[in-house]
Design an enzyme around this catalytic site. Structure first.
Site, short mmCIF file in Angstrom:
data_model
loop_
_atom_site.label_atom_id
_atom_site.label_comp_id
_atom_site.label_asym_id
_atom_site.label_seq_id
_atom_site.Cartn_x
_atom_site.Cartn_y
_atom_site.Cartn_z
N ASP A 130 58.84 -82.75 23.36
CA ASP A 130 59.45 -83.55 24.03
C ASP A 130 60.78 -83.31 24.58
O ASP A 130 61.51 -82.61 23.86
CB ASP A 130 59.41 -85.27 23.77
N GLU A 173 51.34 -54.79 -17.57
CA GLU A 173 50.64 -54.92 -18.78
C GLU A 173 49.30 -54.33 -19.18
O GLU A 173 48.66 -53.70 -19.92
CB GLU A 173 50.69 -56.31 -19.05
#
Length: 874
Positions: A333, A685
C-alpha cells in the site's frame, strides 16, 4: 441485577428499549462502577486459552523425536552387551538434552504469548454517554459498541441501531453473502439458526459496510463463536521449516539404518564377533545422529520472532518467519506504509475558480490565503466539516479515525467554521467511492454533502470530467491526494445522477517516510520486486513513487481498471514493466497475486514467486490470505485484516517490512549454518569410524565419547551459531528443500577433510601406550576440529577473516566453555573414567591445535571459488 449471559435470540423479539431493560443498561452506556462489577461477575471477554504446558510434559516431549528414539535403542543394546558406561553416559546426555530443549521451548512459548499480547484489540464503546476506545477483552454484557465498515464484531449482542449495515458472517454460519442487519424487532422461529436472526451480531464476524451500535449480551466463551471453539480439536499444521527438518531427519535415519544393517550383515558373514561388531555399529549410529538439531531449530525460530518484535513486526504464524526469508515480490500500500499517513489539506480549488492555500503546522492550527469568493469557500469548508467524523472534532485520538478525516478539519478550523448539525449519514462505500451526510448548516439551510473520489463525484453531478482535467492534473502532479465535494438541498442521501451541484476539490499532502528510499534500495540490491498498489490518482501515486525512488516515469504506472481488462497472461507481462498500480481495488490485489504467482518474465526471476501483500481494509482480507505473507497494519488496519494476516506491522511502515524480510533471511541462513555445521561433524565421525570398520579395526571412539562430542562440544557451538547475525542478507530458502545443493557439497568437503584428519590422529594415537590415552588423543583432535569448523560455519560465502570475532560474542563464549569442558573431561579423573579416556600429554596439544586449523584453509578455498563463480554469473 443481570446474572447471566443472554443469547441474542432471546432479545430478537424485543424493541431496543426493552432490550436495554433486560440487560440493565441504557442508551448512554454503563457507568464505570457497574462495568467493574460485571467484569467480576462475568469475567473478561476472551476465549479460554490453552494453559501453559507443564514443565514435566515439555520435558517428556523432548524424547518424542526419531533421533532420541534411536539413542534410547542404542542405550538398551549397550546395556544388553555390557556397555554400562556407555549406557550411563547416553542416559545422562539424553537427560541434559531434554532439559535444554525444555528450557528453550518454554522460553519460546512465553515469548510468543507475550508478543501476541502486544496486539491489543480495541473497539469504540459508549460509556456514560461518551464515545471512547476500550479493549475488547474488557467488554461486559450491557456495553454499547459502535462499529463501522472493517471492524470486527467483538461480542454477541443485539443491534440497537443499523445504518445500511451489512455483516460478513461466513466464518460462523458458512453464508458467503454478507447479511443485511436491522435494529427493529423480528419474530424468531423455534428452529431458527444464528444466520436467521437479522438483528443479532456475533463475535468474530465483521462489518462489511455501513455502521451500527451493538448492545452486548454475551461475551467470551458464552458467545456463539466461543461455544464452537470449545469443541475444536484441530491442530494447526507445522510450519514448512519444521516439516523440512523432519524430512531431513527421516532421510538421515533411513541412511543410518541401511548402512548399519549392511555393515552388520557383512561383518557377521566375515565371521567377526557379534558383540564387537554391534559395539562398533552403535558408535557409527551415534556419530551420525545430529542430536542437537531440534533444540537449535527452536532457538533459531524463537530468536527470529523476538527480533522481529523489537522492529515493530509481530509474527502471528511461525510459518511467516521462513516465508519472509523467501519473499521476492512485495505488493505494498502507499498511504501509511510508503507515506506517513499524516494528511494535511494544502490546496483548495472551487468550481468557480476560488482558491485557498493552507499553512498548517499541526491539526487544529493554521491559516489560509484565499483568492476569490470567501463565502463559497466557507460553504465548502462546512461540507468538509460535515464529512469528517464527529470524533475528530472532539480531539480524541481514536484508532479507527482515518487520517483523511482529520485533514478535512484543516480548512474549517483555519476559517473558523464549525461542524454543521448532522442528521443522517451514508458511510463511505468502496464501490461508489463516495459518502454522504445530511446536515443543517450555520445559515439554517438543510444541505446534503457528497464527498469522495473526483471521478465519482463529478459523475454524480453529471459534470464533464474534461472540464476539470487541468485542475486535477495540477494538483495530482504535486503528489496531492484529491477529494471532491458536491452538495444538494434537503436531507435526501440517495439521489439520481445530475441532481448534485459540484463544489470543488481539496488537495491533501501525505509526505513520504524518509527511511523508505533506503529500504527500497536494499530491495533492488537483493532482487526483490516492489509494486505500489493504491487507490489514489495515478499522478498522485507517481509523485510519491518518484520521491522514494520506486518509479521514474508515467509508463511505469497502470490503472486498476486497465489490469481488470487483461487476462492473467497480460497481467504477467505488465508486471515486468510497472512499479505502481493506481486506482486499485481489493479485487485488483487478488488478481495481481494470482497472476504473479508464476511469472518467469520478471528480470532475474524464474519459477514460483514468494509474495508479500500489505492491506488494512476488510476487503483486503482475501488478498492477505492468498499471499505467502499477508501483512496487516497494526495502527490503521481493521480487525479483519489483522486476523487474515500472518504478520502485523505495529508502525505501518514499509521499512519495517524490509527489516522483517532481512530477519527472515537471517533465520533461514542460520538454519543452514547450523545444519551444515552439525552434519559436517557427523560426516567426519562417520569417516573415522567407517574407515575402521572397513579395515576390520576396533572403533577409534566409544558411543559415550561420540555423544560427548555431539551434545557437549557441538551443543554449545551450534546454539551459538543460532545467534549469528546476518552477513549480507543474501540467504533465501530453496524451493521445497531445507538446504541448497551447494551446502551439501560443502558438508561433504568439510566432513571428509575433518574425517581424514581425525583418521590420521587415530593412526598416530595407535603408537601411544594405553587405550585410554589413544581415545583421548582422538577425542581431542575431533573436538578441536569442531572448534575451528564453528568459525567456518558463520558464513557460507564470506571469509572468516573478514568477520569480526566480536560480532558473535556467543560463539566466543561457547568456544571457551567447550574448551574448558574438554580439559575437565581429560584431566578430571571421575569424568575421564566415565568417558574411558586418560590425560593427553601437553606435547600432543602442540600438533593437535594447529592441525585442526587445516579445516579453515580448506573452507577458505571453497568460499573463494564460490565467490568467483558467483561474480562471473552476475
Amino acid at each position: 441485577m443481570l446474572t447471566r449471559h443472554i443469547p441474542p435470540r432471546e432479545l430478537a423479539v424485543l424493541d431496543k428499549n426493552d432490550a436495554y431493560r433486560q440487560l440493565g443498561a441504557t442508551a448512554e452506556g454503563l457507568n464505570a462502577t457497574e462495568r467493574a462489577n460485571r467484569m467480576v461477575r462475568f469475567g473478561p471477554n476472551e476465549l479460554p486459552s490453552s494453559p501453559p504446558v507443564p514443565a514435566i510434559r515439555l520435558f517428556l516431549k523432548q524424547f518424542a523425536n526419531p533421533f532420541v528414539f534411536l539413542l534410547i535403542i542404542v542405550t538398551g543394546i549397550a546395556l544388553a552387551t555390557g556397555g554400562y558406561k556407555d549406557a550411563l553416559v547416553i542416559g545422562f546426555v539424553l537427560a541434559m538434552n531434554a532439559s535444554i530443549g525444555t528450557f528453550y521451548s518454554s522460553r519460546a512459548s512465553r515469548s510468543l504469548r507475550a508478543l501476541q499480547a502486544q496486539v491489543v484489540h480495541k473497539t469504540r464503546c459508549i460509556l456514560e454517554g461518551k464515545s471512547t476506545i476500550c479493549d475488547v477483552k474488557d467488554l461486559v454484557p450491557g456495553d454499547l459498541v459502535a462499529l463501522s465498515a472493517g471492524d470486527r464484531v467483538p461480542a454477541d449482542g443485539r443491534w440497537v441501531s443499523a445504518d445500511a449495515l451489512r455483516v460478513d458472517e461466513s466464518g460462523l454460519t458458512g453464508e458467503s453473502v454478507p447479511v443485511a442487519k436491522q435494529a427493529s424487532p423480528i419474530s424468531v422461529a423455534a428452529g431458527a439458526i444464528a444466520a436467521d436472526i437479522t438483528n443479532a451480531g456475533y463475535a468474530g464476524t465483521s462489518v462489511v459496510s455501513g455502521g451500527g451500535t451493538l448492545l452486548v449480551t454475551a461475551t467470551g466463551a458464552h458467545t456463539e463463536m466461543g461455544l464452537i471453539a470449545a469443541h475444536l480439536t484441530e491442530r494447526r499444521p507445522d510450519p514448512p521449516l519444521i516439516r523440512r527438518v523432519r524430512q531431513l531427519s527421516h532421510h538421515i535415519l533411513l541412511a543410518i539404518s541401511a548402512v548399519s544393517l549392511g555393515l552388520l550383515i557383512v561383518s557377521i558373514a566375515a565371521g567377526k564377533p557379534v558383540i564387537g561388531t554391534v559395539a562398533i555399529i552403535l558408535a557409527l549410529v551415534v556419530s551420525a545422529v545430529p542430536e542437537g538439531l531440534p533444540i537449535v531449530l527452536t532457538i533459531v525460530l524463537a530468536r527470529g520472532v523476538h527480533t522481529m518484535s523489537t522492529r515493530n513486526a509481530i509474527v502471528r504464524e511461525l510459518a511467516a518467519v521462513e516465508a519472509l526469508g523467501g519473499v521476492d515480490l512485495i505488493f505494498t500500500d502507499k498511504t501509511g506504509t510508503i507515506t506517513k499517513n499524516e494528511l494535511h489539506t494544502t490546496d483548495v480549488e472551487l468550481a468557480d475558480g476560488t482558491r485557498a492555500t493552507l499553512h498548517t503546522a499541526q491539526h487544529g492550527k493554521g491559516s489560509a490565503d484565499v483568492t476569490g469568493d470567501e463565502a463559497a469557500l466557507r460553504v465548502f469548508a462546512e461540507g468538509l466539516a460535515a464529512i469528517a467524523e464527529p470524533s475528530v472534532w472532539a480531539g480524541d485520538d481514536l484508532i479507527n479515525v482515518d487520517p483523511i478525516h482529520r485533514a478535512f478539519t484543516d480548512l474549517p478550523r483555519a476559517l473558523g467554521v464549525s461542524a454543521p448539525v448532522r442528521h443522517a449519514e451514508s458511510p463511505f462505500d468502496g464501490t461508489t467511492r463516495t459518502s454522504a451526510v445530511a446536515t443543517t448548516c450555520a445559515d439554517g439551510r438543510e444541505r446534503t454533502f457528497l464527498g469522495g473520489a473526483p471521478e465519482a463525484v463529478l459523475a454524480a453531478c453529471g459534470e464533464d470530467g474534461d472540464r476539470y482535467a487541468k485542475v486535477l492534473a495540477r494538483l495530482t502532479a504535486r503528489g496531492l491526494r484529491v477529494f471532491a465535494l458536491a452538495a444538494a438541498p434537503g436531507r435526501t442521501l440517495k439521489r439520481e445522477t445530475g441532481t448534485w451541484t459540484f463544489l470543488g476539490f481539496s488537495g491533501m499532502r501525505d509526505e513520504a517516510r524518509p527511511e523508505v528510499a533506503e529500504a527500497l534500495a536494499w530491495c533492488r540490491q537483493h532482487h526483490i520486486g516492489v509494486i505500489m498498489v493504491t487507490g489514489d490518482h495515478p499522478d498522485t501515486a507517481l509523485a510519491i513513487a518518484k520521491d522514494v525512488g520506486l518509479a521514474e516515469r508515467r509508463t511505469q504506472v497502470v490503472l486498476g481498471e486497465e489490469l481488470a481488462a487483461l487476462d492473467d497472461n497480460g497481467i504477467r507481462e505488465a508486471l515486468s514493466l510497472i512499479r505502481v498500480v493506481a486506482r486499485a481495488t481489493p479485487e485488483t490485489k487478488l488478481r495481481l497475486i494470482r497472476a504473479a504467482r508464476k511469472n518467469p518474465s520478471l528480470p532475474g526471476k524464474r519459477g514460483d514467486r514468494v509474495i508479500a501483500m500489505t492491506g488494512d481494509g476488510v476487503n483486503d482480507a482475501p488478498a492477505l490470505q492468498a499471499a505467502d505473507v499477508g501483512i496487516a497494519m497494526g495502527k490503521a488496519g481493521t480487525d479483519v485484516a489483522r486476523e487474515a494476516a500472518s504478520l502485523i506491522l505495529m508502525d505501518d511502515n514499509f521499512a519495517t517490512i524490509v527489516a522483517a524480510i532481512r530477519e527472515g533471511r537471517s533465520v533461514v541462513a542460520n538454519v543452514e549454518k547450523v545444519v551444515t555445521y552439525l552434519l559436517s561433524t557427523s560426516v567426519a565421525e562417520i569417516v573415522v569410524i567407517g574407515t575402521a570398520i572397513v579395515f576390520g579395526m576396533a572403533s577409534p571412539l566409544l558411543p559415550a565419547q561420540i555423544l560427548w562430542l555431539n551434545l557437549v562440544t557441538d551443543g554449545f557451538l551450534d546454539m551459538a551459531l543460532a545467534m549469528e547475525p546476518t552477513h549480507g542478507g543474501h540467504a533465501k530458502p530453496p524451493r521445497g528443500a531445507l538446504m541448497h545443493p551447494r551446502a551439501w557439497h560443502r558438508i561433504a568437503l568439510l566432513g571428509v577433510t575433518m574425517g581424514a584428519i581425525g583418521w590420521f590422529a587415530t593412526r598416530y594415537a595407535a603408537h601411544v601406550d594405553g587405550a585410554a590415552t589413544q581415545f583421548g588423543i582422538t577425542l581431542l583432535t575431533l573436538s578441536v576440529l569442531q572448534w575451528w569448523n564453528a568459525w567456518n560455519a558463520r558464513s557460507a560465502t564470506q571469509s572468516v577473516f573478514t568477520l569480526s570475532p566480536f560480532s558473535n560474542r556467543y560463539l566466543l563464549g561457547a568456544v571457551g566453555v567447550v574448551a574448558s569442558l574438554m580439559l575437565l573431561a581429560l584431566y578430571w579423573p571421575p569424568l575421564a573414567s566415565l568417558l574411558s579416556v586418560a590425560p593427553v600429554p601437553f606435547r600432543e596439544w602442540l600438533w593437535i591445535l594447529p592441525i585442526g586449523a587445516i579445516i579453515i584453509a580448506v573452507d577458505e578455498v571453497w568460499k573463494l571459488i564460490h565467490r568467483r563463480r558467483t561474480a562471473r554469473t552476475v
